[in-house]
Design a protein around this motif. Structure first.
Motif, PDB file in Angstrom:
ATOM      1  N   TYR A 196       0.730  -1.065  -0.206  1.00 54.56           N
ATOM      2  CA  TYR A 196      -0.169   0.228  -0.016  1.00 54.56           C
ATOM      3  C   TYR A 196       0.299   1.360   0.382  1.00 54.56           C
ATOM      4  O   TYR A 196       1.868   1.272   0.495  1.00 54.56           O
ATOM      5  CB  TYR A 196      -1.054   0.074   0.606  1.00 54.56           C
TER       6      TYR A 196
ATOM      7  N   CYS B  46       1.855   5.093   0.567  1.00 55.50           N
ATOM      8  CA  CYS B  46       1.974   5.330   2.542  1.00 55.50           C
ATOM      9  C   CYS B  46       2.810   6.774   2.511  1.00 55.50           C
ATOM     10  O   CYS B  46       3.817   7.308   1.475  1.00 55.50           O
ATOM     11  CB  CYS B  46       3.096   4.809   3.072  1.00 55.50           C
ATOM     12  N   ASP B  47       2.013   7.494   3.140  1.00 53.98           N
ATOM     13  CA  ASP B  47       2.346   9.465   3.003  1.00 53.98           C
ATOM     14  C   ASP B  47       2.890   9.998   4.305  1.00 53.98           C
ATOM     15  O   ASP B  47       3.811  10.857   4.337  1.00 53.98           O
ATOM     16  CB  ASP B  47       1.316  10.685   2.121  1.00 53.98           C
ATOM     17  N   CYS B  48       3.336   8.853   5.450  1.00 50.32           N
ATOM     18  CA  CYS B  48       3.783   8.925   6.278  1.00 50.32           C
ATOM     19  C   CYS B  48       5.343   9.865   6.124  1.00 50.32           C
ATOM     20  O   CYS B  48       5.976   9.062   5.654  1.00 50.32           O
ATOM     21  CB  CYS B  48       3.575   8.003   7.329  1.00 50.32           C
TER      22      CYS B  48
ATOM     23  N   TYR C 220       7.080   0.843  12.437  1.00 54.69           N
ATOM     24  CA  TYR C 220       5.751   1.597  11.701  1.00 54.69           C
ATOM     25  C   TYR C 220       4.724   1.751  11.916  1.00 54.69           C
ATOM     26  O   TYR C 220       4.164   0.186  12.475  1.00 54.69           O
ATOM     27  CB  TYR C 220       5.740   1.455  10.355  1.00 54.69           C
TER      28      TYR C 220
ATOM     29  N   THR D  88      -0.524   3.450  10.278  1.00 55.08           N
ATOM     30  CA  THR D  88      -1.278   5.029   9.397  1.00 55.08           C
ATOM     31  C   THR D  88      -1.732   4.482   8.683  1.00 55.08           C
ATOM     32  O   THR D  88      -2.721   5.145   8.505  1.00 55.08           O
ATOM     33  CB  THR D  88      -0.291   6.104  10.454  1.00 55.08           C
ATOM     34  N   CYS D  89      -1.375   4.158   7.678  1.00 55.40           N
ATOM     35  CA  CYS D  89      -1.597   4.374   6.158  1.00 55.40           C
ATOM     36  C   CYS D  89      -2.108   2.561   6.010  1.00 55.40           C
ATOM     37  O   CYS D  89      -2.647   3.022   4.551  1.00 55.40           O
ATOM     38  CB  CYS D  89      -0.856   5.043   4.816  1.00 55.40           C
ATOM     39  N   ARG D  90      -2.372   1.974   6.476  1.00 56.74           N
ATOM     40  CA  ARG D  90      -2.465   0.641   6.321  1.00 56.74           C
ATOM     41  C   ARG D  90      -3.542   0.675   5.485  1.00 56.74           C
ATOM     42  O   ARG D  90      -4.634  -0.293   4.088  1.00 56.74           O
ATOM     43  CB  ARG D  90      -2.188  -0.446   7.425  1.00 56.74           C
TER      44      ARG D  90
ATOM     45  N   ARG E 254      -6.010   3.234   4.965  1.00 55.90           N
ATOM     46  CA  ARG E 254      -6.331   4.713   4.714  1.00 55.90           C
ATOM     47  C   ARG E 254      -6.429   4.611   3.127  1.00 55.90           C
ATOM     48  O   ARG E 254      -7.069   6.340   2.415  1.00 55.90           O
ATOM     49  CB  ARG E 254      -5.153   5.720   4.857  1.00 55.90           C
TER      50      ARG E 254
ATOM     51  N   VAL F 225      -4.182   5.590   0.724  1.00 56.16           N
ATOM     52  CA  VAL F 225      -3.929   7.083   0.334  1.00 56.16           C
ATOM     53  C   VAL F 225      -3.447   6.440  -1.413  1.00 56.16           C
ATOM     54  O   VAL F 225      -3.237   5.908  -1.746  1.00 56.16           O
ATOM     55  CB  VAL F 225      -2.126   6.929   0.661  1.00 56.16           C
TER      56      VAL F 225
ATOM     57  N   THR G 100       2.184   9.534  -3.804  1.00 55.90           N
ATOM     58  CA  THR G 100       4.073   9.720  -3.322  1.00 55.90           C
ATOM     59  C   THR G 100       4.242   8.024  -3.755  1.00 55.90           C
ATOM     60  O   THR G 100       3.575   7.233  -4.083  1.00 55.90           O
ATOM     61  CB  THR G 100       3.334   9.508  -1.768  1.00 55.90           C
TER      62      THR G 100
END
Length: 333
Positions: free
Chosen positions: A133, A135-137, A159, A162-164, A166, A168, A173
């Motif tokens: 996936y 991830c923009d973190c 990690y 957070t973006c799992r 989401r 994004v 990114t």
């Protein structure tokens, strides 16, 4: 030259492998013919820590009928330099350490910077199974969410996922992460014995590609080891914590049997800091310029690793017998 001491457990307390895998001896070593690799990053000069790794890699290969592949790990396009690559090739030639040709290309070495298509295919295969996936973190955001301390040796940044879920947008990114479900990974290090790691708790979902488009060490090295048929990974004990996640990722990529692993002692300064290219620790080229011979460098590497009392010379042609005697407890065949 900076004085340093070996770290961790004694270099001469070896623990046999479990011998449970096909292709392995009862003691856990790969059966001949087998492959290992010497895989420096061209981000600075080789130093005595690299000489220790080379001693173990070429020594074990010579003693147990293995082949040594040379991989230039220049996945970091910002820090890698052609001048450093040439310098490390010169150092290896001076030490008398010659790699075997890559089985696929027949080349004397492979560069990660030239293997992007291989990594793309590996990532696409995982993505097709919904294991990847975007991830923009940012690193700062992850630090803020976890309360972790950046840059402290031995403290790993996990990690938090957070973006799992989401969703994004992919075009937003280049960063990609691989889902690592909670799984306990058991393995036996050929020096340190039985290990149990849970990568999802150590590092969380694995970063495969960063926001600058660079493939990460953790991802590229697993793809390369699988593609090149590496049977034994020999490296410093600072990378022991990476082993479980690399075995787990290898399984996701289709590796039926993991490589065997041996993590050797690091050379550290008296204050506990490990030798570092970025810190300007004495390089092999500087020792050569100061009049050191290749045999003296390898003998010093053996002393720093706790394998010999020091002094004298150790020629590259004698590494197989030296390692066979000091590590395996027998003379090389």
């Amino acid at each position: 030259m900076d004085e340093a001491v070996p770290s961790g457990r004694s270099a001469v307390r070896w623990n046999d492998g479990n011998g449970e895998n096909d292709g392995m001896t009862e003691a856990g070593w790969p059966r001949a013919p087998w492959r290992t690799r010497f895989a420096p990053a061209p981000t600075g000069r080789l130093h005595l820590g690299h000489a220790v790794n080379a001693l173990f890699v070429w020594g074990l290969a010579g003693a147990l009928g293995g082949r040594v592949l040379l991989r230039i790990e220049d996945h970091d396009r910002v820090r890698s330099r052609a001048v450093h690559e040439q310098a490390l090739l010169d150092d290896l030639d001076w030490l008398g350490l010659a790699p075997d040709p890559d089985p696929a290309s027949g080349a004397a070495l492979v560069r990660q910077s030239e293997r992007g298509a291989l990594y793309e295919r590996a990532l696409a295969g995982l993505a097709g199974r919904d294991l990847v996936y975007p991830c923009d973190c940012t690193r700062r955001a992850v630090l803020a969410r976890t309360g972790a301390t950046a840059g402290v040796e031995g403290v790993e940044l996990r990690y938090p996922g957070t973006c799992r879920d989401r969703a994004v947008e992919a075009g937003r990114t280049t960063t990609r992460r691989v889902r690592l479900e909670r799984e306990a990974v058991a393995f036996r290090d050929l020096r340190l014995g039985d290990q149990l790691q849970v990568p999802a708790e150590q590092c969380g979902d694995l970063l495969a590609r960063d926001r600058d488009g660079n493939w990460t060490y953790q991802f590229a090295v697993v793809v390369d080891d699988l593609a090149q048929g590496i049977d034994l990974v020999v490296r410093g004990e600072d990378l022991l914590a990476s082993t479980g996640r690399q075995i787990q990722l290898g399984r996701l990529l289709g590796r039926a049997r993991p490589a065997a692993f041996l993590h050797h002692p690091l050379i550290r300064h008296p204050d506990g800091r490990k030798l570092s290219k970025s810190a300007g620790d004495t390089g092999l080229a500087e020792l050569r310029a100061a009049g050191w011979s290749p045999g003296r460098v390898l003998a010093e590497a053996a002393r720093r690793a706790g394998l010999a009392p020091g002094g004298g010379e150790l020629a590259a042609r004698d590494l197989a017998d030296f390692v066979g005697d000091r590590i395996l407890g027998r003379r090389a065949p």
